[in-house]
Design a protein around this motif. Structure first.
Motif, PDB file in Angstrom:
ATOM      1  N   VAL A   1     -66.017  32.109  64.558  1.00 41.12           N
ATOM      2  CA  VAL A   1     -67.443  31.830  64.748  1.00 41.12           C
ATOM      3  C   VAL A   1     -67.804  30.452  64.188  1.00 41.12           C
ATOM      4  CG1 VAL A   1     -69.772  32.583  64.119  1.00 41.12           C
ATOM      5  CG2 VAL A   1     -68.016  34.274  64.685  1.00 41.12           C
ATOM      6  N   TYR A   2     -67.249  30.105  62.999  1.00 43.21           N
ATOM      7  CA  TYR A   2     -67.700  28.933  62.271  1.00 43.21           C
ATOM      8  C   TYR A   2     -67.092  27.631  62.810  1.00 43.21           C
ATOM      9  CZ  TYR A   2     -69.092  26.072  58.309  1.00 43.21           C
ATOM     10  OH  TYR A   2     -69.644  25.106  57.527  1.00 43.21           O
TER      11      TYR A   2
ATOM     12  N   LEU B   1     -62.314  36.308  61.957  1.00 45.74           N
ATOM     13  CA  LEU B   1     -63.574  36.386  62.705  1.00 45.74           C
ATOM     14  C   LEU B   1     -64.529  35.271  62.283  1.00 45.74           C
ATOM     15  CD1 LEU B   1     -64.391  40.201  62.963  1.00 45.74           C
ATOM     16  CD2 LEU B   1     -64.044  38.582  64.845  1.00 45.74           C
ATOM     17  N   PHE B   2     -64.647  35.089  60.948  1.00 43.39           N
ATOM     18  CA  PHE B   2     -65.514  34.034  60.430  1.00 43.39           C
ATOM     19  C   PHE B   2     -65.074  32.679  60.956  1.00 43.39           C
ATOM     20  CE2 PHE B   2     -66.245  30.746  57.192  1.00 43.39           C
ATOM     21  CZ  PHE B   2     -67.631  30.775  57.129  1.00 43.39           C
ATOM     22  N   ARG B   3     -63.750  32.450  60.954  1.00 44.09           N
ATOM     23  CA  ARG B   3     -63.194  31.185  61.424  1.00 44.09           C
ATOM     24  C   ARG B   3     -63.540  30.981  62.907  1.00 44.09           C
ATOM     25  NH1 ARG B   3     -58.767  28.692  63.524  1.00 44.09           N
ATOM     26  NH2 ARG B   3     -58.000  26.891  62.378  1.00 44.09           N
TER      27      ARG B   3
ATOM     28  N   GLY C   1     -61.561  39.782  58.781  1.00 45.30           N
ATOM     29  CA  GLY C   1     -62.856  39.171  58.465  1.00 45.30           C
ATOM     30  C   GLY C   1     -62.784  37.663  58.434  1.00 45.30           C
ATOM     31  N   ILE C   2     -61.738  37.134  57.786  1.00 41.76           N
ATOM     32  CA  ILE C   2     -61.586  35.674  57.702  1.00 41.76           C
ATOM     33  C   ILE C   2     -61.364  35.081  59.084  1.00 41.76           C
ATOM     34  CG2 ILE C   2     -60.045  33.850  56.869  1.00 41.76           C
ATOM     35  CD1 ILE C   2     -59.665  35.587  54.315  1.00 41.76           C
TER      36      ILE C   2
END
Lengths: 156, 258
Positions: free
Chosen positions: A25-26, A21-23, A18-19
Motif C-alpha cells: 500500500v505504502y 501488505l503495508f509495503r 502485515g508488513i
C-alpha cells in the motif's frame, strides 16, 4: 505439532503478511530500479516530473524585452550590456501580474560586488574599474552620479 | 579451374559481406546503442578566469530554489584563493559569496580578517563550486531508502517525500555540496535547475552570471558549447582521486583548489 509451537509461529506469519501488505500500500507502483540501475537509479520515477514542474522565478532578459524593449535596447550598447536585468531589478516571478512592481536594488553593496577594487592578478576581476568603497563618496548611492544603464564616465 | 584474380575477388567480397552483416547485427541492438550513446547527459563548465566573484550566481540560486537567503547553507558558492609568493594559500567564502567579495580582507575565521599585502600576492582568483552530478555519485550509493537518485540524463536529485533526513549523503559527498534544508527538513542539493533546463531554459546561476563563467550543456551533443570546450580546451575536475567521475569541469584549475 504442539500448540505452543504453532501459536508464536502464527504471530510471526501474521506480522510478515502485515508488513508485506503495508509495503504494497505504502510504496508507490513506480518505485524501483530505473535507467541508472539498482545502485544509482533506485527511486520513485514520478519525482523526476515533480522536479521538472518546480516554479521558475528568474525569467531572463528575453522575457523583459517583450515589454521593456526600449530599456533593453538602451543597455545593449553600454558597458553593462552583459548584466541580466534581473540581477539589479530582482527576479520577475509573475511580473507584471504578481508582483506588479519589482523592487530595484540601488544599493552601493550591489555595485561593489564587481567594482570594489581587489588585487586579483590571475582573475578578470583585475580588469574591472574599481574603487575603494571606504574612500569613494561614502554614504552616497552610486546611481546619484553614475547611470547604471550607461555607466560610461565620458557621458556623466 | 579458378583464376587467381577471381579467387581473390570472391574472397574479398565474401569477407567484406560477412563482416558487414556481423557489424550490422551488432549495430541493430537498440539497447546497446542507447547505453553507449544516450541522447542527453547534462554537464557543467566553469571558467575560473572569467569569474570576478560578484556572487550574483549564489543570490540567483538561492532565490530560484527557495533556499533562505540568510541561512548558512547554499547550493552553490564561490571561493576566493589568494596564493602568496612564499607558497602560502589563504582562501575564504564569506556567506558563500552571497553578497560577493567587496573587501581585500580575507576571512580567516579564528585568526580574523587578514589583509595580504599587494606585493606578496602571486596569484588570486575565484572558484565557483556546485554539485558535480558525478557519473558514480557516492551520495546516491549511501542512501538507505532510495530517496536520492540519478536520472537517466545524469542529474542527481532528492525525492523530498521519501528522504528521512538521516544525513548519510551529506557525509558521503566528497565535495560537501549537500546540506540539510532548514525549511523542508530533508537533504538538499543543486539540481542543475532541473525545472529550467528540462524546459529549454538555462540554470539560474549560469543565467545570472554576466561574464559567462558558468555554462551548462549536453555533453552528448557534439555541437553544444560545453561539449566543444571539453574537446578543445584544457579542463580539470575537482578531487578526481575519489573516483566519483565528476561532471563539472573547470578551466584554469590550480592544484591549490580543494
Amino acid at each position: 505439532m504442539k500448540n505452543h509451537v504453532w501459536r508464536p509461529l502464527f504471530v510471526v506469519i501474521a506480522m510478515v503478511i502485515g508488513i508485506l501488505l503495508f509495503r504494497a500500500v505504502y510504496v508507490p507502483s513506480d518505485f524501483g530500479a530505473q535507467e541508472r540501475g539498482y545502485t544509482f537509479g533506485y527511486h520513485r520515477l514520478s519525482n523526476e516530473q515533480e522536479w521538472k514542474e518546480y516554479p521558475a522565478k528568474y525569467k531572463a532578459t528575453e522575457y523583459c524585452n517583450e515589454c521593456h524593449d526600449d530599456k533593453v535596447e538602451e543597455v545593449a550598447s553600454a558597458h553593462h550590456a552583459m548584466i541580466p536585468c534581473e540581477n539589479c531589478h530582482g527576479a520577475a516571478f509573475g511580473h507584471p501580474d504578481n508582483p506588479e512592481k519589482l523592487a530595484i536594488d540601488r544599493s552601493r553593496e550591489l555595485c561593489i560586488r564587481c567594482h570594489a577594487k581587489l588585487t586579483m592578478p590571475t582573475s578578470d576581476r583585475n580588469d574591472i574599474p574599481g574603487i575603494d568603497p571606504a574612500q569613494h563618496n561614502q554614504g552616497d548611492e552610486c546611481s546619484e552620479c553614475h547611470n547604471p544603464h550607461n555607466p560610461s564616465l565620458e557621458d556623466m | 579451374m579458378m583464376k587467381r584474380r577471381d579467387f581473390l575477388k570472391n574472397t574479398a567480397v565474401i569477407v567484406a559481406g560477412a563482416s558487414v552483416s556481423l557489424s550490422a547485427v551488432e549495430w541493430l541492438d537498440p539497447k546497446e546503442i542507447l547505453a553507449a550513446n544516450p541522447q542527453l547527459r547534462w554537464g557543467f563548465l566553469v571558467n575560473t578566469h572569467k569569474c570576478v566573484g560578484c556572487g550574483f550566481c549564489v543570490k540567483a540560486c538561492k532565490i530560484e530554489n527557495d533556499i533562505p537567503l540568510e541561512a548558512n547553507v547554499t547550493r552553490t558558492w564561490v571561493e576566493r584563493y589568494v596564493i602568496k609568493k612564499d607558497g602560502d594559500v589563504v582562501m575564504d567564502s564569506p556567506k558563500g559569496a552571497l553578497n560577493g567579495f567587496t573587501t581585500k580582507l580575507v576571512d580567516q575565521n579564528h585568526s580574523g580578517m587578514t589583509l595580504v599585502p599587494e606585493k606578496e600576492i602571486a596569484q588570486a582568483f575565484f572558484v565557483p563550486k556546485l554539485c558535480n552530478h558525478c557519473e558514480t555519485p557516492a551520495c546516491v550509493q549511501v542512501c538507505p531508502v532510495g530517496a536520492t537518485y540519478q536520472a537517466a540524463d545524469g542529474v542527481v536529485l532528492v525525492d523530498r517525500t521519501w528522504c528521512i533526513g538521516c544525513g548519510y549523503c551529506i557525509m558521503g559527498c566528497p565535495y560537501g555540496v549537500r546540506f540539510f534544508h532548514p525549511v523542508e527538513h530533508v537533504a538538499d542539493k543543486c539540481t542543475f535547475c532541473y525545472h529550467r533546463i528540462s524546459n529549454g531554459g538555462n540554470s539560474a546561476c549560469a543565467q545570472a552570471c554576466p561574464f559567462g563563467a558558468r555554462q551548462i550543456g549536453n555533453l552528448r551533443d557534439p555541437d553544444d558549447p560545453v561539449a566543444q570546450a571539453l574537446m578543445n580546451e584544457r579542463v580539470g575536475v575537482l578531487r578526481d582521486e575519489y573516483g566519483t567521475k565528476p561532471q563539472v569541469f573547470y578551466i584554469g584549475l590550480n592544484k591549490e583548489v580543494r
